[in-house]
Design a protein around this motif. Structure first.
Motif, PDB file in Angstrom:
ATOM      1  N   ILE A  36       6.586 -21.485  39.342  1.00 22.11           N
ATOM      2  CA  ILE A  36       6.335 -21.157  38.008  1.00 22.11           C
ATOM      3  C   ILE A  36       7.105 -22.018  37.233  1.00 22.11           C
ATOM      4  O   ILE A  36       8.296 -22.059  37.275  1.00 22.11           O
ATOM      5  N   ALA A  37       6.448 -22.771  36.342  1.00 31.56           N
ATOM      6  CA  ALA A  37       7.321 -23.574  35.331  1.00 31.56           C
ATOM      7  C   ALA A  37       6.340 -23.555  33.955  1.00 31.56           C
ATOM      8  O   ALA A  37       5.754 -24.592  33.716  1.00 31.56           O
ATOM      9  N   GLU A  82       8.884 -26.258  32.638  1.00 31.13           N
ATOM     10  CA  GLU A  82       8.218 -27.626  32.152  1.00 31.13           C
ATOM     11  C   GLU A  82       9.146 -27.776  30.659  1.00 31.13           C
ATOM     12  O   GLU A  82       8.750 -27.265  29.796  1.00 31.13           O
ATOM     13  N   CYS A  83       9.993 -28.770  31.107  1.00 27.64           N
ATOM     14  CA  CYS A  83      10.808 -29.059  29.657  1.00 27.64           C
ATOM     15  C   CYS A  83      10.138 -30.240  29.039  1.00 27.64           C
ATOM     16  O   CYS A  83       9.768 -31.103  29.565  1.00 27.64           O
ATOM     17  N   TYR A 104      13.816 -25.772  40.312  1.00 29.11           N
ATOM     18  CA  TYR A 104      13.747 -27.198  39.741  1.00 29.11           C
ATOM     19  C   TYR A 104      13.388 -27.151  38.389  1.00 29.11           C
ATOM     20  O   TYR A 104      12.854 -26.039  37.805  1.00 29.11           O
ATOM     21  N   LEU A 105      13.379 -28.202  37.726  1.00 26.16           N
ATOM     22  CA  LEU A 105      13.129 -28.570  36.273  1.00 26.16           C
ATOM     23  C   LEU A 105      12.074 -29.696  36.109  1.00 26.16           C
ATOM     24  O   LEU A 105      12.251 -30.750  36.905  1.00 26.16           O
ATOM     25  N   ILE A 106      11.010 -29.379  35.753  1.00 23.61           N
ATOM     26  CA  ILE A 106      10.031 -30.491  35.342  1.00 23.61           C
ATOM     27  C   ILE A 106      10.367 -30.991  33.942  1.00 23.61           C
ATOM     28  O   ILE A 106      10.430 -30.316  33.150  1.00 23.61           O
ATOM     29  N   GLY A 107      10.234 -32.398  33.929  1.00 23.12           N
ATOM     30  CA  GLY A 107      10.200 -32.996  32.632  1.00 23.12           C
ATOM     31  C   GLY A 107       8.955 -33.722  32.351  1.00 23.12           C
ATOM     32  O   GLY A 107       8.416 -34.237  33.249  1.00 23.12           O
ATOM     33  N   SER A 108       8.491 -33.380  31.226  1.00 20.29           N
ATOM     34  CA  SER A 108       7.262 -33.999  30.641  1.00 20.29           C
ATOM     35  C   SER A 108       7.526 -34.536  29.354  1.00 20.29           C
ATOM     36  O   SER A 108       8.166 -34.183  28.453  1.00 20.29           O
ATOM     37  N   VAL A 109       6.544 -35.760  29.228  1.00 17.37           N
ATOM     38  CA  VAL A 109       6.533 -36.332  27.763  1.00 17.37           C
ATOM     39  C   VAL A 109       4.981 -35.804  27.248  1.00 17.37           C
ATOM     40  O   VAL A 109       4.057 -36.308  27.506  1.00 17.37           O
ATOM     41  N   HIS A 110       5.205 -34.810  26.285  1.00 12.46           N
ATOM     42  CA  HIS A 110       4.273 -34.446  25.338  1.00 12.46           C
ATOM     43  C   HIS A 110       4.147 -34.697  23.872  1.00 12.46           C
ATOM     44  O   HIS A 110       3.130 -35.042  23.261  1.00 12.46           O
ATOM     45  N   TYR A 111       5.478 -35.660  23.451  1.00 11.53           N
ATOM     46  CA  TYR A 111       5.538 -35.789  22.138  1.00 11.53           C
ATOM     47  C   TYR A 111       6.195 -37.329  22.240  1.00 11.53           C
ATOM     48  O   TYR A 111       7.014 -37.770  22.823  1.00 11.53           O
ATOM     49  N   GLY A 155       6.476 -34.692  35.216  1.00 15.19           N
ATOM     50  CA  GLY A 155       5.295 -34.173  35.215  1.00 15.19           C
ATOM     51  C   GLY A 155       4.313 -35.332  34.671  1.00 15.19           C
ATOM     52  O   GLY A 155       4.593 -36.226  34.061  1.00 15.19           O
ATOM     53  N   HIS A 156       2.896 -34.889  35.017  1.00 16.41           N
ATOM     54  CA  HIS A 156       1.705 -35.743  34.779  1.00 16.41           C
ATOM     55  C   HIS A 156       2.078 -37.161  34.403  1.00 16.41           C
ATOM     56  O   HIS A 156       2.078 -37.254  32.904  1.00 16.41           O
ATOM     57  N   PRO A 157       2.403 -38.153  35.011  1.00 19.60           N
ATOM     58  CA  PRO A 157       3.085 -39.454  34.874  1.00 19.60           C
ATOM     59  C   PRO A 157       2.202 -40.398  33.595  1.00 19.60           C
ATOM     60  O   PRO A 157       2.835 -40.681  32.655  1.00 19.60           O
ATOM     61  N   ASP A 158       0.808 -40.277  33.687  1.00 15.06           N
ATOM     62  CA  ASP A 158       0.275 -40.868  32.645  1.00 15.06           C
ATOM     63  C   ASP A 158      -0.799 -40.188  31.723  1.00 15.06           C
ATOM     64  O   ASP A 158      -2.024 -40.446  31.599  1.00 15.06           O
TER      65      ASP A 158
END
Ligand code: ZN
Ligand code: FE
Ligand code: FE
Ligand code: ZN
Length: 265
Positions: A36-37, A82-83, A104-111, A155-158
């Protein structure tokens, strides 16, 4: 089936389902683990309308606990977040890290700046954007996130291709420096199958990115980014085939921010 570590809960305000329904779906899909993230809280609040508030962290822990109770040893339940990667977020991520025994921690670029570019409400803004410039900014930001070393999984690279805005020409010019940055830090990336269900109609990341990542020795997990129980483990067979085509033979399992490898499929 591999683990599915990137899944959400209704606390983020745009996902549905109960912990029991997610666990049952993970069992039905034959996953090795259910992780769960959900979208992590972000300061200052209110930050946006698609994440839990900091005050809801106890409710998040209770949700995870309900999943563990329902799983009752039938499938390992892992806890993550999901950070969002934002410049200067290191202190906040360290604070969040200390609130729970995360797996685990997921890093994502949404911004990008203040723009959550993957939010469908911004399709008009995309239409007026310089795509080359947005992509350059996105990948520079993604590399900085990797180099921060704060995250176990990226997370979701592209994700920047979500609405199918892609620059002309060979996209490897964007991928190569980022793959180098990720490889030098040693964190994992995910194949995120949700991309097959977005306007881009392609999993994140593109096959060319995946091949470069595999050649550079970047480890891989497979994720659904489920926002509903029916999406758990979605398209995992297709993702395994994609991973193997790119040269991958292994995936990762995470526990208490440690990892071990497992044969793929
Ligand atoms: Zn979401
Ligand atoms: Fe995301
Ligand atoms: Fe997500
Ligand atoms: Zn995501």
């Amino acid at each position: 089936m591999p683990a599915d570590y990137h899944t959400h809960t209704p606390l983020c305000r745009h996902a549905v389902g109960t912990p029991e329904e997610y666990v049952d779906a993970a069992l039905a899909a034959g996953l090795s683990e259910y992780g769960i993230a959900d979208h992590a809280p972000q300061r200052p609040e209110p930050f946006d309308d698609w994440r839990m508030f900091e005050a809801e962290l106890p409710a998040y822990f209770a949700w995870i606990e309900r999943a563990c109770v329902h799983a009752a040893g039938r499938i390992p339940v892992r806890a993550g977040l999901e950070c969002d990667w934002l410049e200067g977020c290191g202190e906040w991520i360290a604070d969040l890290s200390s609130r729970f025994e995360w797996d685990y921690l997921i890093g994502s670029v949404h911004y990008l700046g203040g723009w959550d570019f993957d939010n469908p409400k911004w399709l008009g803004r995309w239409a007026e954007s310089d795509v080359e410039e947005v992509w350059t900014n996105y990948w520079r930001t993604y590399a900085r996130m990797a180099e921060s070393g704060l995250f176990d999984i990226l997370g979701h690279p592209d994700l920047v291709k979500k609405f199918s805005y892609r620059p002309a020409g060979d996209l490897a010019r964007f991928y190569e420096p980022v793959v180098d940055a990720i490889a030098s830090v040693g964190c994992a990336i995910e194949i995120n199958t949700a991309g097959w269900h977005k306007p881009c109609a392609e999993a994140y990341p593109a096959p060319e990115f995946l091949e470069l990542a595999c050649s550079a020795g970047v480890p891989l997990v497979i994720s659904s980014d489920a926002h509903a129980p029916a999406e758990i483990g979605r398209d995992f067979n297709r993702a395994i085939a994609l991973a193997k085509q790119a040269g991958y033979a292994e995936t990762l399992r995470f526990e208490k921010r440690g990892r071990r490898t497992e044969a793929l499929g």
